[in-house]
Design a protein around this motif. Structure first.
Motif, PDB file in Angstrom:
ATOM      1  N   ASP A   1       0.813  -1.213   0.000  1.00  0.00           N
ATOM      2  CA  ASP A   1       0.000   0.000   0.000  1.00  0.00           C
ATOM      3  C   ASP A   1       0.846   1.263   0.000  1.00  0.00           C
ATOM      4  O   ASP A   1       1.993   1.276   0.455  1.00  0.00           O
ATOM      5  CB  ASP A   1      -0.931  -0.003   1.223  1.00  0.00           C
ATOM      6  CG  ASP A   1      -1.857  -1.197   1.229  1.00  0.00           C
ATOM      7  OD1 ASP A   1      -2.593  -1.375   0.237  1.00  0.00           O
ATOM      8  OD2 ASP A   1      -1.835  -1.966   2.209  1.00  0.00           O
TER       9      ASP A   1
ATOM     10  N   VAL B   1      -8.463   3.639   0.497  1.00  0.00           N
ATOM     11  CA  VAL B   1      -9.217   3.433  -0.743  1.00  0.00           C
ATOM     12  C   VAL B   1      -9.895   4.724  -1.177  1.00  0.00           C
ATOM     13  O   VAL B   1      -9.952   5.027  -2.390  1.00  0.00           O
ATOM     14  CB  VAL B   1     -10.256   2.311  -0.541  1.00  0.00           C
ATOM     15  CG1 VAL B   1     -11.222   2.235  -1.730  1.00  0.00           C
ATOM     16  CG2 VAL B   1      -9.551   0.968  -0.340  1.00  0.00           C
TER      17      VAL B   1
ATOM     18  N   LEU C   1      -8.912   5.846  -4.888  1.00  0.00           N
ATOM     19  CA  LEU C   1      -9.957   5.746  -5.911  1.00  0.00           C
ATOM     20  C   LEU C   1     -10.363   7.119  -6.418  1.00  0.00           C
ATOM     21  O   LEU C   1     -10.635   7.290  -7.613  1.00  0.00           O
ATOM     22  CB  LEU C   1     -11.179   5.025  -5.356  1.00  0.00           C
ATOM     23  CG  LEU C   1     -11.178   3.494  -5.427  1.00  0.00           C
ATOM     24  CD1 LEU C   1     -12.507   2.948  -4.923  1.00  0.00           C
ATOM     25  CD2 LEU C   1     -10.922   3.013  -6.852  1.00  0.00           C
TER      26      LEU C   1
ATOM     27  N   PRO D   1      -5.807  -0.197   0.436  1.00  0.00           N
ATOM     28  CA  PRO D   1      -6.355  -1.091  -0.592  1.00  0.00           C
ATOM     29  C   PRO D   1      -6.206  -2.577  -0.285  1.00  0.00           C
ATOM     30  O   PRO D   1      -7.161  -3.345  -0.436  1.00  0.00           O
ATOM     31  CB  PRO D   1      -5.574  -0.692  -1.843  1.00  0.00           C
ATOM     32  CG  PRO D   1      -5.244   0.748  -1.629  1.00  0.00           C
ATOM     33  CD  PRO D   1      -4.990   0.880  -0.168  1.00  0.00           C
TER      34      PRO D   1
END
Length: 246
Positions: free
Chosen positions: A34, A42, A46, A134
């Motif tokens: 990560d 995330v 994202l 993630p």
């Protein structure tokens, strides 16, 4: 793929462990899967990818808001689904350490879906995954889904043995995981206990309120604190809500 009676008894603890591992990603000390940037979760990653894919459609802030809205919807849906199910199943049974097969509950969400409580947990974990790194999010979602399938397998085998043909007929008409839009069976005589159901699912509602009320600050740490506070409140309430013996 059936959970043992011991797994069912400690299912709350197993869920907590899987979620904590998703947030803390202890394996990242060795695997370095990560990012260590300012937004290693995330939500940030994202949002950055969505902005890069459609810079003329979304701003970075818009991408953050879109993901926050999706997580908030998941949090509300999971809380509502579990509260609806708890109201008809009975919070004492929902939080019992053992399986019970006193009779077939074909009311509320159980007319559309056989396992609304377990589906609610999966949807809830999707909401939590927004704040995880993630690799932690992937780990948590996969392991929680697999654990729900094990719990469902164990519980359905128990109910089949306990209730026999009426339960098999119910299973033949009502979907296991994906709800039917219309009721598949006639309503039973069960009556909902809404107040106790809401109290028993206070953690779920606390997380939903956290996303809705604090998400606009774009601070994952604050949201995580809200989740922890919700968990603490739930533990207090859980001690007060009666539970059936195994």
């Amino acid at each position: 793929m059936k959970a043992t009676a011991f797994e069912f008894r400690i299912r709350f603890f197993i869920h907590v462990v899987l979620i904590v591992l998703g947030f803390t990603v202890p394996w990242d000390r060795w695997l370095h899967l990560d990012s260590l940037g300012p937004n290693p979760h995330v939500w940030g990653m994202l949002a950055a990818h969505l902005f890069k894919l459609s810079p003329n459609v979304l701003t970075v802030g818009g991408a953050f808001n879109l993901l926050l809205a999706l997580a908030a919807v998941c949090a509300v849906v999971s809380a509502a689904l579990r509260t609806w199910a708890s109201a008809y199943m009975g919070p004492a049974t929902v939080h019992s350490s053992g399986m019970h097969g006193d009779g077939l509950v074909a009311a509320g969400p159980y007319r559309h879906l056989r396992n609304p409580l377990y589906v609610g947990i999966v949807i809830h974990v999707v909401a939590l995954a927004l704040l995880m790194p993630p690799s932690g999010a992937i780990f948590c979602i996969v392991t929680v889904v697999l654990f729900q399938l094990r719990l469902i397998g164990g519980e359905e085998a128990f109910l089949t043995q306990k209730l026999g043909e009426p339960y098999l007929a119910y299973c033949a008409r009502v979907p296991r995981l994906f709800p039917a839009l219309t009721p598949r069976v006639p309503a039973s005589s069960a009556r909902p206990a809404w107040a106790m159901a809401f109290l028993s699912e206070i953690y779920m509602w606390g997380v939903a309120v956290t996303y809705i009320g604090l998400g606009h600050r774009y601070n994952a740490s604050i949201l995580e604190q809200g989740i922890l506070i919700s968990l603490g409140v739930m533990l207090i309430v859980r001690a007060l809500v009666p539970r059936r013996d195994a």
